[in-house]
Design a protein around this motif. Structure first.
Motif, short mmCIF file in Angstrom:
data_model
loop_
_atom_site.label_atom_id
_atom_site.label_comp_id
_atom_site.label_asym_id
_atom_site.label_seq_id
_atom_site.Cartn_x
_atom_site.Cartn_y
_atom_site.Cartn_z
N UNK A 1 35.84 47.55 41.61
CA UNK A 1 36.14 46.58 42.27
C UNK A 1 36.99 46.93 43.68
N UNK A 2 36.53 46.30 44.82
CA UNK A 2 37.39 46.45 46.19
C UNK A 2 38.17 45.33 46.18
N UNK A 3 39.39 45.64 46.72
CA UNK A 3 40.35 44.41 47.00
C UNK A 3 39.85 43.80 48.46
N UNK A 4 39.91 44.67 49.24
CA UNK A 4 39.36 44.13 50.46
C UNK A 4 40.49 43.54 51.24
N UNK A 5 40.30 42.76 52.42
CA UNK A 5 38.91 42.66 53.14
C UNK A 5 38.75 44.57 53.89
N UNK B 1 35.27 52.19 51.75
CA UNK B 1 34.08 51.96 52.62
C UNK B 1 33.02 52.49 52.36
N UNK B 2 33.21 53.92 51.76
CA UNK B 2 32.10 54.53 51.20
C UNK B 2 31.24 53.91 50.48
N UNK B 3 32.00 53.31 49.30
CA UNK B 3 31.31 52.48 48.20
C UNK B 3 30.48 51.14 48.90
N UNK C 1 33.89 42.55 55.52
CA UNK C 1 33.67 42.61 54.23
C UNK C 1 34.79 41.80 53.58
N UNK C 2 34.98 40.58 53.73
CA UNK C 2 35.82 40.07 52.77
C UNK C 2 35.63 39.45 51.44
N UNK C 3 36.27 38.71 50.63
CA UNK C 3 36.22 38.22 49.35
C UNK C 3 34.81 37.91 48.98
N UNK C 4 34.30 36.98 49.85
CA UNK C 4 32.67 36.42 49.60
C UNK C 4 31.78 37.46 49.87
N UNK C 5 31.93 38.24 50.74
CA UNK C 5 30.95 39.35 51.18
C UNK C 5 30.88 40.38 50.08
N UNK D 1 28.66 42.39 44.67
CA UNK D 1 28.94 42.97 43.23
C UNK D 1 30.19 43.96 43.46
N UNK D 2 31.03 43.63 44.29
CA UNK D 2 32.24 44.78 44.66
C UNK D 2 33.53 43.96 44.31
N UNK D 3 33.63 42.70 44.16
CA UNK D 3 34.81 41.81 44.07
C UNK D 3 34.45 41.02 42.91
#
Length: 272
Positions: A1-5, A15-17, A59-63, A68-70
């Motif tokens: 999972x990515x924390x982002x944004x 970013x690669x993911x 790419x924030x939480x909703x995006x 499928x990354x958060x």
């Protein structure tokens, strides 16, 4: 999972993911190189438009969640940074006692409706200042916009089909009330059942001016228009953002001033 944004200029494995996932979903960012450049911005925006998200290219939480990354779609809340002292600067002529009394219920309602991120907090505060600068829920007064020269009070509202009114005495019964100046039989009928403790506002319209009810109505009304509001703000179209709530641009000067003051006083947070 990515924390982002994640945003333009970022350069890392996250970013690669993101790039790989966008490509898998059919939105090619170009080279999968871990560099958030224009190609990735365009791919993120295309994906956001496809999913009905705010197309801001970030790419924030909703995006990230939609990809499928958060795990969570919750946006960072601006509420901890909003104090009576800050709001008193956004409302420079308003009695501070009114802010102390009514700000907590407004902020609580924004959290409850999941619109506590900075743009929506600013939208709420700017709306309150444009509608009721005293920071108290009030009922609409008579004016040339709602009352004809020779008619009874609010007669110009009586037959407004767009408001769901059915003739006298609907104009006066369902005049603007609260922080958002909820107006018209249709709105009273729509939003009463949505309150945390449902209220029959059609039978008891004056309840819309109760401070707790008024705070919830403000939050619910804005939440229903969140995406359209954010698109207007993203485009820098303050008049449109105001119109989405007011139906016109009444109070636009106060709205813009409050938004500008709040933007500099409340720290920036993550995007959608």
């Amino acid at each position: 999972m990515i924390a982002g944004p994640l945003k333009q200029g970022d350069n890392d494995d996250d970013v690669r993911t993101l790039q790989q996932t966008l490509a898998t979903h059919g939105f090619s960012p170009g080279a999968i190189d871990g560099m958030f450049g224009q190609g990735t911005v365009a791919a993120v925006m295309a994906f956001q438009k496809s999913e009905g998200l705010l197309p801001d290219g970030i790419a924030g939480p909703r995006t990230l969640s939609a990809l499928g990354l958060a795990d969570s779609t919750t946006l960072p809340s601006a509420i901890p940074a909003v104090s009576v002292q800050i709001v008193s600067q956004i409302f420079p002529v308003t009695p501070i006692g009114n802010i102390k009394s009514n700000l907590p219920s407004v902020l609580s309602a924004l959290v409850q409706s999941r619109i506590s991120d900075k743009p929506m907090v600013l939208m709420a505060l700017a709306t309150v200042r444009a509608e009721v600068e005293c920071f108290e829920p009030i009922a609409e007064g008579e004016s040339r916009f709602n009352t004809s020269p020779s008619g009874h009070a609010f007669d110009l509202y009586d037959n407004r089909k767009d408001l769901g009114n059915r003739g006298a005495p609907d104009g006066a019964a369902f005049k603007g009330r609260g922080y958002v100046q909820l107006t018209g039989r249709l709105n009273y009928q729509t939003y009463g059942p949505k309150l945390s403790t449902p209220v029959d506002l059609v039978s008891d319209p004056d309840r819309a001016s109760d401070p707790t009810v008024a705070a919830e109505l403000l939050a619910l009304f804005l939440a229903d228009r969140e995406l359209a509001i954010k698109k207007a703000l993203l485009a820098g179209n303050m008049a449109m953002a105001r119109q989405l709530v007011n139906g016109g641009t009444n109070g636009l000067d106060r709205f813009e001033d409050a938004f500008e003051r709040g933007s500099s006083l409340i720290p920036d947070l993550a995007a959608d």
